[in-house]
Scaffold this active site. Structure first.
Site, PDB file in Angstrom:
ATOM      1  N   CYS A 189       0.865  -1.225   0.056  1.00  0.00           N
ATOM      2  CA  CYS A 189      -0.122  -0.017  -0.179  1.00  0.00           C
ATOM      3  C   CYS A 189       0.898   1.197   0.087  1.00  0.00           C
ATOM      4  CB  CYS A 189      -0.896   0.024   1.170  1.00  0.00           C
ATOM      5  SG  CYS A 189      -2.415   1.082   1.079  1.00  0.00           S
ATOM      6  N   CYS A 245      -3.934  -0.928  -2.448  1.00  0.00           N
ATOM      7  CA  CYS A 245      -4.480   0.338  -2.593  1.00  0.00           C
ATOM      8  C   CYS A 245      -4.289   0.800  -4.333  1.00  0.00           C
ATOM      9  CB  CYS A 245      -4.217   1.163  -1.782  1.00  0.00           C
ATOM     10  SG  CYS A 245      -2.117   1.734  -1.955  1.00  0.00           S
ATOM     11  N   CYS A 299       3.917   0.195  -8.459  1.00  0.00           N
ATOM     12  CA  CYS A 299       4.350  -1.211  -8.077  1.00  0.00           C
ATOM     13  C   CYS A 299       5.789  -1.611  -8.653  1.00  0.00           C
ATOM     14  CB  CYS A 299       3.550  -2.121  -8.125  1.00  0.00           C
ATOM     15  SG  CYS A 299       4.256  -3.918  -7.404  1.00  0.00           S
TER      16      CYS A 299
END
Length: 164
Positions: free
Chosen positions: A16, A90, A97
């Site tokens: 997250c 999220c 990422c």
């Protein structure tokens, strides 16, 4: 016959942005649900440096999970770890990422950000509880997957579908 201690434990990283609520919940829920088959970790792109106190309260009082060692940390701590699964919880973490070594299965299980809720302490607790129920349900589905009998493509599809 395979001994239970010989079975592979799958490494799962929950990501997250702040690593203060959703990813912490997922990490500690998975540890509780199936520590025999999974090693759970969590991290954030921009960790807040603190875990939401209502998350710790809910884990302790609502789920009887000791998360006293929980801490908000950067995903940089795990950059060299080979995970089997990387699950973003999220949208911001999903978009930013990084690429992880070992080609883990990457899935997105987005939930509303309970840290963004403004209001009374009770409203903040309710927001955490709502997200916690959603994450716990998803992890129940995840731990029920017949991982050992699925090929990678099917496992990836099923893991991703849990977030839909």
């Amino acid at each position: 016959m395979t001994n239970a201690t010989d079975q592979k434990r799958f490494k799962v990283l929950f990501l997250c942005t702040g690593n203060s609520a959703r990813s912490i919940l997922a990490e500690y829920f998975l540890r509780r649900l199936d520590a025999a088959h999974f090693e759970a970790f969590s991290a954030g792109a921009n960790p807040k440096g603190r875990v939401n106190p209502y998350v710790l309260e809910l884990l302790k009082d609502g789920y009887h999970v000791d998360a006293s060692d929980a801490r908000s940390k950067s995903w940089d701590e795990y950059r060299d770890v080979k995970f089997d699964f990387v699950i973003t919880v999220c949208d911001n973490a999903r978009e930013s990422c990084p690429v992880w070594p070992g080609q883990p299965i990457v899935a997105h299980w987005g939930s509303e950000d309970p840290d963004s809720v403004q209001g009374t302490d009770e409203q903040k607790r309710q927001a955490i509880k709502k997200v916690a129920v959603e994450i716990y349900r998803r992890l129940g589905l995840f731990t029920a997957l017949p991982i050992a009998s699925l090929d990678r493509l099917r496992l990836e599809q099923m893991t991703r579908a849990i977030g839909s």
